[in-house]
Design a protein around this motif. Sequence first.
Motif, PDB file in Angstrom:
ATOM      1  N   GLY A  21       0.673  -1.031  -0.084  1.00 36.86           N
ATOM      2  CA  GLY A  21       0.126   0.162  -0.109  1.00 36.86           C
ATOM      3  C   GLY A  21       0.987   1.423   0.057  1.00 36.86           C
ATOM      4  N   GLN A  22       1.916   1.320  -0.374  1.00 41.52           N
ATOM      5  CA  GLN A  22       2.758   2.308  -0.623  1.00 41.52           C
ATOM      6  C   GLN A  22       3.217   2.916  -2.047  1.00 41.52           C
ATOM      7  N   ILE A  23       2.663   4.029  -2.186  1.00 37.41           N
ATOM      8  CA  ILE A  23       3.019   4.697  -3.477  1.00 37.41           C
ATOM      9  C   ILE A  23       4.317   5.463  -3.760  1.00 37.41           C
ATOM     10  N   GLY A  24       5.443   4.265  -3.974  1.00 36.20           N
ATOM     11  CA  GLY A  24       6.762   4.722  -4.082  1.00 36.20           C
ATOM     12  C   GLY A  24       7.050   4.862  -5.576  1.00 36.20           C
ATOM     13  N   LEU A  25       7.399   6.015  -6.258  1.00 32.67           N
ATOM     14  CA  LEU A  25       7.425   6.469  -7.548  1.00 32.67           C
ATOM     15  C   LEU A  25       8.716   6.556  -8.209  1.00 32.67           C
TER      16      LEU A  25
ATOM     17  N   ARG B 139      -0.479  -2.820   5.889  1.00 29.75           N
ATOM     18  CA  ARG B 139      -1.138  -1.680   4.928  1.00 29.75           C
ATOM     19  C   ARG B 139      -2.579  -1.445   5.477  1.00 29.75           C
ATOM     20  N   HIS B 140      -3.314  -2.199   5.998  1.00 28.94           N
ATOM     21  CA  HIS B 140      -4.494  -1.757   6.478  1.00 28.94           C
ATOM     22  C   HIS B 140      -4.672  -1.296   7.972  1.00 28.94           C
ATOM     23  N   LEU B 141      -3.765  -1.653   8.585  1.00 26.47           N
ATOM     24  CA  LEU B 141      -3.566  -1.476  10.195  1.00 26.47           C
ATOM     25  C   LEU B 141      -2.743  -0.213  10.396  1.00 26.47           C
ATOM     26  N   GLY B 142      -1.650  -0.215   9.498  1.00 20.16           N
ATOM     27  CA  GLY B 142      -0.828   0.857   9.650  1.00 20.16           C
ATOM     28  C   GLY B 142       0.295   0.773  10.854  1.00 20.16           C
ATOM     29  N   SER B 143       0.375   1.875  11.442  1.00 21.88           N
ATOM     30  CA  SER B 143       1.290   1.993  12.660  1.00 21.88           C
ATOM     31  C   SER B 143       0.520   1.284  13.804  1.00 21.88           C
TER      32      SER B 143
ATOM     33  N   ARG C  84       7.740  -2.444   5.763  1.00 23.19           N
ATOM     34  CA  ARG C  84       7.598  -1.506   4.614  1.00 23.19           C
ATOM     35  C   ARG C  84       8.937  -1.427   3.834  1.00 23.19           C
ATOM     36  N   LEU C  85       9.957  -1.373   4.691  1.00 23.78           N
ATOM     37  CA  LEU C  85      11.350  -1.340   4.198  1.00 23.78           C
ATOM     38  C   LEU C  85      11.713  -2.570   3.380  1.00 23.78           C
TER      39      LEU C  85
END
Length: 356
Positions: free
Chosen positions: A84-88, A216-220, A233-234
């Motif tokens: 769920g990370q929009i890395g461009l 992605r859905h629960l985040g932190s 995420r990394l």
Amino acid sequence: MSELSTRLEVELADEAGIEATVATPVEAPRRRRPLLTLAVLAVVVVLLYALPFVVNSYVLFVANLTLVYAIATLGFDILIGWSGQIGLAHAALFAVGAFGSTIAVERGLPFLVTLPLVAVLAALMAVVIGFPAIRLTGFFLAIATLAFGFVIIEALTAADGLTGGGAGKAVDVWTIPGITGSASTYFLTATIALVAFLLARRALFGRFGRTLQTVRHLGSLTGSLGVSTLRYRLVAFGVSGGIAAIAGALYAQLQTFIFPAMFDFNLLVPFLVMVFVGGAGSLYGPIVGAAFAVVLVEVFQDLGDFQAIAYGLALMLAITVLRGGLVSLGREARDSRLVARLTGRSAARKGAVRRG
């Protein structure tokens, strides 16, 4: 703390709890008999490896390009669709693989040895890019990673001695003895694509993929439940960058000549189209999206700058109309009201509700 959040914390106390709490993604493959799975895989392998012997050079090039894009889109989809990370910065990492492999071959390293090397290099670069940007979300994350991508492309352009600068450089094509360069590249690309998708299937529909979905859905919130949001995420950034670099090295072999401008924003947009049109968060979406993008280029190759408009329209339609991508067409048609009326499924459901 509410009763609901307390129950959620207990269920997500470890990764085993995550597997029990988070459902398998919609695109998860159904359980099949082992013999049927092996038979399907055998047919796919035969079709893939028989292709160079039954098609002309143009069709082989298109098939090769589709497989290269499918590999690259798989890595991009892990970042966007699964974590769920929009890395461009994906196109820039794709370029790192292309130039890194080409330069390493010029320095005397065998091409096959350069593939894991550029994968590790790009993965480390992706982690470096992701670390300062990892606490950002949405638009801010997209802009931050896009800026990093521009920096990489500008650095490749400025490094005239290594990359040839804006003029570019020729690529030494790797060949299998007794086979042409294009066929050799195709066989290698097909092999890497098979391995990549089989490994991805095992990982994404296992604990790793389900944990990514949870992050992605629960985040932190997952930080208090024993799962490191930062780490996963990394890892998604690193895996995505490594896969992009391998695809970039194969892309350089296919094109035989590369220059930094090939990997700017004009390549990033097709990657986005491949992810969302194919189906974000789907294992087979990258293949469908890559095939769609390549066909779109071939159909609109005489439109010049209007190709970007065609890509934009396709992306808008995929996001607004078909959110599950092309891979969801069958499911959407099956669940549509028209099909329900034609098959009488709606009436059957009503009857079941009344009897209940």
